[in-house]
Design a protein around this motif. Structure first.
Motif, PDB file in Angstrom:
ATOM      1  N   PRO A  76       0.821  -1.211   0.000  1.00  0.00           N
ATOM      2  CA  PRO A  76       0.000   0.000   0.000  1.00  0.00           C
ATOM      3  C   PRO A  76       0.857   1.263   0.000  1.00  0.00           C
ATOM      4  O   PRO A  76       2.041   1.213   0.323  1.00  0.00           O
ATOM      5  N   ALA A  77       0.242   2.396  -0.360  1.00  0.00           N
ATOM      6  CA  ALA A  77       0.938   3.678  -0.345  1.00  0.00           C
ATOM      7  C   ALA A  77       1.317   4.023   1.082  1.00  0.00           C
ATOM      8  O   ALA A  77       0.599   3.711   2.020  1.00  0.00           O
ATOM      9  N   SER A  78       2.482   4.677   1.235  1.00  0.00           N
ATOM     10  CA  SER A  78       2.796   5.171   2.568  1.00  0.00           C
ATOM     11  C   SER A  78       2.321   6.619   2.645  1.00  0.00           C
ATOM     12  O   SER A  78       2.442   7.375   1.690  1.00  0.00           O
ATOM     13  N   GLU A  79       1.787   6.957   3.799  1.00  0.00           N
ATOM     14  CA  GLU A  79       1.140   8.252   3.940  1.00  0.00           C
ATOM     15  C   GLU A  79       2.165   9.311   4.325  1.00  0.00           C
ATOM     16  O   GLU A  79       3.040   9.076   5.144  1.00  0.00           O
ATOM     17  N   LEU A  80       2.068  10.478   3.689  1.00  0.00           N
ATOM     18  CA  LEU A  80       2.949  11.587   3.999  1.00  0.00           C
ATOM     19  C   LEU A  80       2.051  12.767   4.350  1.00  0.00           C
ATOM     20  O   LEU A  80       1.531  13.447   3.459  1.00  0.00           O
ATOM     21  N   ALA A  81       1.855  12.968   5.641  1.00  0.00           N
ATOM     22  CA  ALA A  81       0.924  14.020   6.077  1.00  0.00           C
ATOM     23  C   ALA A  81       1.401  15.367   5.556  1.00  0.00           C
ATOM     24  O   ALA A  81       2.604  15.633   5.502  1.00  0.00           O
ATOM     25  N   GLY A  82       0.477  16.187   5.122  1.00  0.00           N
ATOM     26  CA  GLY A  82       0.840  17.521   4.661  1.00  0.00           C
ATOM     27  C   GLY A  82       1.147  17.597   3.176  1.00  0.00           C
ATOM     28  O   GLY A  82       1.238  18.681   2.599  1.00  0.00           O
ATOM     29  N   ARG A  83       1.346  16.453   2.523  1.00  0.00           N
ATOM     30  CA  ARG A  83       1.580  16.450   1.079  1.00  0.00           C
ATOM     31  C   ARG A  83       0.317  16.977   0.394  1.00  0.00           C
ATOM     32  O   ARG A  83      -0.794  16.613   0.759  1.00  0.00           O
ATOM     33  N   THR A  84       0.490  17.855  -0.598  1.00  0.00           N
ATOM     34  CA  THR A  84      -0.699  18.417  -1.246  1.00  0.00           C
ATOM     35  C   THR A  84      -0.636  18.226  -2.753  1.00  0.00           C
ATOM     36  O   THR A  84       0.352  17.719  -3.291  1.00  0.00           O
ATOM     37  N   GLY A  85      -1.676  18.661  -3.425  1.00  0.00           N
ATOM     38  CA  GLY A  85      -1.744  18.530  -4.872  1.00  0.00           C
ATOM     39  C   GLY A  85      -2.838  19.420  -5.409  1.00  0.00           C
ATOM     40  O   GLY A  85      -3.317  20.327  -4.725  1.00  0.00           O
ATOM     41  N   GLU A  86      -3.250  19.103  -6.614  1.00  0.00           N
ATOM     42  CA  GLU A  86      -4.208  19.953  -7.302  1.00  0.00           C
ATOM     43  C   GLU A  86      -5.570  19.258  -7.325  1.00  0.00           C
ATOM     44  O   GLU A  86      -5.658  18.088  -7.705  1.00  0.00           O
ATOM     45  N   GLU A  87      -6.612  19.971  -6.950  1.00  0.00           N
ATOM     46  CA  GLU A  87      -7.944  19.392  -6.951  1.00  0.00           C
ATOM     47  C   GLU A  87      -8.731  19.958  -8.127  1.00  0.00           C
ATOM     48  O   GLU A  87      -8.778  21.174  -8.314  1.00  0.00           O
TER      49      GLU A  87
END
Ligand SMILES: Cc1cc2nc3c(=O)[nH]c(=O)nc-3n(C[C@H](O)[C@H](O)[C@H](O)COP(=O)(O)OP(=O)(O)OC[C@H]3O[C@@H](n4cnc5c(N)ncnc54)[C@H](O)[C@@H]3O)c2cc1C
Lengths: 266, 325
Positions: free
Chosen positions: B163-174
């Motif tokens: 599974p993906a590992s979570e990186l809190a605070g990572r953002t992107g485009e919605e």
């Protein structure tokens, strides 16, 4: 009600591991002396179709794309009780990818006449693909339900049982419809009667080539394949089973529990 | 550059396990090829899933909301994804190999004139090439397929990829995607859902699975398996022979056509170990076989085994387990 069942002839998928041989060049299974069968879930599909005919009348047609020897699969289907069978056999077509195969089968179905119901197996017994039903539905422009174990007709509509992760759904759809079939206790393939097998042997099976079907060349054959097999490996399983012994079964059972405890598994 | 479109789902703000596995696979493939991961969320109303998707590796979240997207309906899903893929132009589209994915993937591929590959165990970038690994011949072989052209629609076999590992605070485009969907698209309708009763844990999440096969010779002995499973806080599974006989529901089937499980402990009772069954359980950490036939193939994959009649073995085994746990 007319049902066309698409069937595939494959090498018996339930042979023991040591009889499985791979051809290193074609990367396909070597037939050797192994027997050929109708792919497992295609047999369940035939059973579903035959039961529908028994309940409501109509006709069942078997359709197969395969080597010329695949006429044997059609004969087996005739032996089970289908009314007629058609074979499409043309070497280059056998190199098609699943989308290409769906194109061939769709053209053949149109040539026979689009029926009320088209059935395929839910999973193929050799490559393990489970795409033919939905691909065929798209190629024919028909609605589709996958992983169906039971088909009933109610008020002129199809009522099908679709197996899902946590149980099943009852899905309603109008005919014509494509369904991919998997097994349950309601569609265990019947045994053929000797007299039906004899009668099947005498029946003619119309065989078509690419030219008979008006295919779009760009969609079929090896050149059209969107994915190609690069290599195939046979995973080796190392046997290291610890057999628990003891005088009595009870003793062995106890040892198993103790051993699992020791390994901190329970 | 390989852009990967992923159909995701969640419960509230939490991505499902299948979604985490898809995002993990997509992120690794995109990283290997400097591509982007585009997560598609379909629904009738906005969901609070976006932040979680960014944290788990999505670069873009494509949100499509429409009243017709209230729950899965094949015709609508295929139409929606066809439109979204047309705009996003990904090279690879990943869906979970579940009851939705296996219906949608081939149909979507057909509409996009794309390749389709199911039950994928691994997706890898190899220079510009994209490779897909999957089992063939009921798990006897592992094949590597190369995409000859794009796009390719692939379904990923649950519980086989990291599974993906979570990186809190990572953002992107919605991005909100507008779709044209008509009621007339809908050609099939679910009129009843029947969930098999699950006592305790779900089979696919269970840490202990106790499975029975044809050797049990009827539905009755499955009660003993249930007792054992309950005791070990696990779930009961079955071979196709047992589900086809109607002894237990089809959704209990483990193997190529059924569920893939990888518990800490898998106990196979009266199961021969046909390759199609093994295809769904060899990822288990400890495999135990109980079988009268010392030559049964199940002993080739088992770590611990008892040769003998389950009738004489199970009661004592259950008793001893009660004592120990
Ligand atoms: C395309 C395809 C897909 C398939 N998908 C699946 C799948 O998803 N899952 C699956 O399971 N199968 C699947 N199969 C079927 C598979 O090939 C086997 O037929 C099936 O797994 C056999 O089930 P079994 O082991 O219960 O039965 P059998 O092979 O009949 O084995 C029964 C075992 O019980 C043992 N036994 C008998 N009596 C006792 C006793 N008193 N105590 C202890 N042991 C006893 C016997 O020694 C024997 O080993 C698939 C097949 C195909 C072709």
């Amino acid at each position: 009600m007319h049902t066309i069942v698409c069937i595939k002839q494959i090498i018996d998928p339930e042979i023991p591991a040591d009889q499985f041989k791979l051809d290193p060049n074609s990367m396909r299974q070597l037939r050797g002396g192994l027997s050929l069968v109708i792919s497992a879930y295609d047999q369940n599909a035939l059973e579903v179709a035959l039961q529908l005919r028994e309940k409501g009348g109509g006709k069942v047609t078997a359709l197969c794309l395969g080597e010329s020897g695949a006429v044997g699969a059609i004969k087996s289907a005739l032996g089970m009780g289908v009314d007629e069978g058609f074979l499409v056999s043309d070497q280059p077509l056998l190199e098609s990818d699943p989308c290409g195969v769906a194109h061939v089968l769709a053209k053949a179905i149109q040539k026979i006449g689009v029926p009320d119901l088209v059935l395929t197996g839910g999973v193929s017994g050799d490559t393990g693909d489970k795409v033919m039903g939905p691909l065929l539905a798209e190629a024919l422009g028909l609605p589709c339900v996958t992983f169906v174990s039971k088909v009933e007709v109610k008020d002129g509509k199809a009522l099908v049982r679709r197996i899902v992760e946590d149980g099943y759904e009852l899905v309603e759809a109008a005919f014509p419809l494509v369904a991919s079939i998997i097994s349950d206790d309601s569609n265990v393939p019947r045994y053929s009667k000797l007299k039906d097998i004899m009668a099947a042997a005498k029946k003619q099976v119309p065989t078509w080539k690419a030219a008979d079907l008006g295919l779009e060349e760009a969609r079929v054959g090896a050149g059209a394949a969107r994915l190609q097999v690069r290599d195939v490996s046979v995973p080796q399983r190392e046997s290291k089973c610890e057999i628990l012994d003891g005088e009595t079964p009870e003793e062995r059972a106890e040892r198993l529990a103790l051993r699992l405890r020791e390994l901190k598994v329970i | 550059m390989t852009d990967v479109l992923v159909l995701v789902e969640g419960q509230g703000s939490v991505p499902t396990q299948n979604t985490l596995e898809l995002l993990g696979a997509a992120r690794r493939l995109a990283d290997a090829t400097q591509g982007q991961v585009k997560a598609v969320v379909l629904g009738a109303a906005p969901t609070p899933l976006t932040a979680g998707l960014f944290a788990c590796g999505a670069d873009q979240v494509l949100r499509a909301e429409h009243p017709l997207l209230d729950g899965y309906q094949g015709d609508v899903y295929v139409a929606a994804l066809t439109q979204i893929a047309g705009q996003a132009e990904p090279q690879v589209i990943l869906l979970a190999d579940d009851s939705c994915g296996k219906e949608v993937a081939p149909r979507l591929a057909h509409r996009l004139n794309a390749g389709v590959v199911t039950e994928v165990l691994a997706v890898e970038g190899d220079g510009p090439a994209v490779l897909f690994r999957r089992q063939m011949y009921g798990g006897r072989t592992i094949a590597t397929l190369v995409a000859q052209r794009f796009p390719v629609v692939a379904t990923v076999k649950p519980r086989t990829m990291a599974p993906a590992s979570e990186l809190a605070g990572r953002t992107g485009e919605e991005i909100a995607v507008a779709l044209t969907l008509e009621t007339s698209l809908v050609r099939t309708k679910v009129i009843q859902k029947v969930a098999e009763e699950v006592r305790g844990v779900k089979l696919e999440n269970a840490r202990v699975v106790v499975s029975g096969g044809r050797g049990l010779k009827g539905p009755e002995p499955f009660k003993q398996l249930e007792e054992l499973a309950q005791l070990l806080r696990g779930a009961v599974g079955a071979s196709r022979a047992a589900t086809d006989a109607g002894w237990v529901p089809a959704s209990w089937q483990v193997g190529q056509t059924g569920k893939t499980v990888s518990p800490d402990l898998y106990i196979a009772v009266g199961i021969s170990g046909a390759t199609q069954h093994l295809a769904g359980m060899t990822g288990s950490k400890t495999i135990v076989a109980i079988n009268t036939d010392p030559d049964a193939p199940i002993f080739k994959v088992a770590h611990l085994g008892i040769v003998g009649d389950y009738k004489a073995i199970l009661p004592k085994f259950i008793e001893k387990c009660k004592e120990l746990t």
